[in-house]
Design an enzyme around this catalytic site. Structure first.
Site, PDB file in Angstrom:
ATOM      1  N   TYR A 110      41.961  50.410  34.605  1.00 26.00           N
ATOM      2  CA  TYR A 110      42.944  49.301  35.170  1.00 26.00           C
ATOM      3  C   TYR A 110      41.373  48.912  36.466  1.00 26.00           C
ATOM      4  O   TYR A 110      41.073  47.778  36.490  1.00 26.00           O
ATOM      5  CB  TYR A 110      44.369  49.493  36.342  1.00 26.00           C
ATOM      6  CG  TYR A 110      44.594  48.315  36.950  1.00 26.00           C
ATOM      7  CD1 TYR A 110      44.349  47.007  36.586  1.00 26.00           C
ATOM      8  CD2 TYR A 110      44.479  48.847  38.403  1.00 26.00           C
ATOM      9  CE1 TYR A 110      45.101  45.621  37.667  1.00 26.00           C
ATOM     10  CE2 TYR A 110      44.608  47.305  39.664  1.00 26.00           C
ATOM     11  CZ  TYR A 110      45.266  46.239  38.780  1.00 26.00           C
ATOM     12  OH  TYR A 110      45.152  45.545  39.859  1.00 26.00           O
ATOM     13  N   LYS A 116      38.337  46.911  37.612  1.00 24.99           N
ATOM     14  CA  LYS A 116      38.399  45.835  38.620  1.00 24.99           C
ATOM     15  C   LYS A 116      37.232  46.096  39.986  1.00 24.99           C
ATOM     16  O   LYS A 116      36.324  45.120  39.848  1.00 24.99           O
ATOM     17  CB  LYS A 116      39.466  46.356  39.875  1.00 24.99           C
ATOM     18  CG  LYS A 116      41.150  46.120  39.703  1.00 24.99           C
ATOM     19  CD  LYS A 116      41.153  44.333  39.506  1.00 24.99           C
ATOM     20  CE  LYS A 116      42.684  43.446  39.334  1.00 24.99           C
ATOM     21  NZ  LYS A 116      42.465  42.226  39.305  1.00 24.99           N
TER      22      LYS A 116
END
Length: 253
Positions: free
Chosen positions: A158, A162
């Site tokens: 994750y 990002k």
């Protein structure tokens, strides 16, 4: 097209059921706004969100959007432009959070997250950017995260996605300046929302409404990057340069 006061008439939210995205839409609504489009994978959930926005003078449309289907993103953007005209503000707010203990060891789960959070974001944002280039104006709000400033061991896939979209948005934003299009990168910390429900809050946790307040203020002042809450900026100026052994001992990662 935005009116003389810079108020958006047409707003598109990619990730139409996102708590943060919807909060930003609500803050952007003004008497000049005539159309809001909620583009989402779960259309039924999008319709429930739309019900809270609709009123007599505002057209709220819910359309199907699959981040993984990159070959459909350009056609979707064209259809929205044909129906509503210029897209004044587009908010890119979709993504998967996942479970770090799963995505860090399961190749398929990791690939799915990368497909949605990075590839899907890149594809859909470029489709929107191309339309705004033709218009000669428009603003893109990219929801990044402090998770990409220094990727944590608890959810590396994750955080990596990002970090990727943050860098992508910076570069694309610079390329769009000459065409009259603006990119605003928003870096929230932990946000109390449906996505994070049941998870332990990190320090300086915030709400979708507070992120929206910071975002809209930054749009109006033509900022390039904004942190929510703002205190995260000086904090991560220190954290990102900590030696690895010390970083790994912190509760953050």
């Amino acid at each position: 097209m935005e009116n003389a006061l810079g108020q958006p008439q047409t707003i598109v939210l990619l990730g139409g059921s996102s708590d943060i995205g919807l909060a930003i839409v609500r803050r952007l609504l003004n008497p000049a706004t005539t159309a809001v489009v909620l583009a989402c994978r779960d259309v039924e959930r999008g319709e429930r969100a739309a019900a809270g926005l609709r009123h007599r003078q505002l057209d709220v449309d819910v359309v199907a959007f699959d981040a993984r289907a990159s070959d459909t993103h350009e056609a979707l953007t064209h259809s929205l432009s044909n129906k509503y005209g210029d897209i004044d503000v587009a908010i890119v707010a979709f993504g998967l959070l996942g479970e770090g203990e799963v995505t860090s060891v399961d190749p398929e789960a990791a690939a799915e997250m990368a497909q949605v959070n990075f590839t899907g974001v890149v594809s859909s944002t470029i489709a929107i950017a191309n339309q705004m280039r033709l218009q000669g104006h428009g603003s893109i709000v990219m929801l990044s995260s402090v998770a990409g400033e220094r990727v944590r061991s608890v959810n590396p896939v994750y955080g990596g996605t990002k970090a990727g979209i943050d860098g992508f948005a910076q570069g694309l934003g610079d390329a769009l300046v000459a065409d009259g299009v603006r990119m605003l990168i928003v870096r929230p910390g932990f946000v109390h929302s449906q996505m994070t429900a049941g998870r332990k809050a990190a320090p300086l946790a915030t709400t979708p409404e507070r992120v929206a307040d910071v975002t809209v203020k930054a749009l109006r002042s033509r900022r390039r990057i904004v942190w929510a809450p703002p205190m995260l900026r000086p904090l991560f100026a220190v954290l990102r340069h900590l030696p690895g052994p010390l970083w790994r001992r912190l509760p953050l990662g």
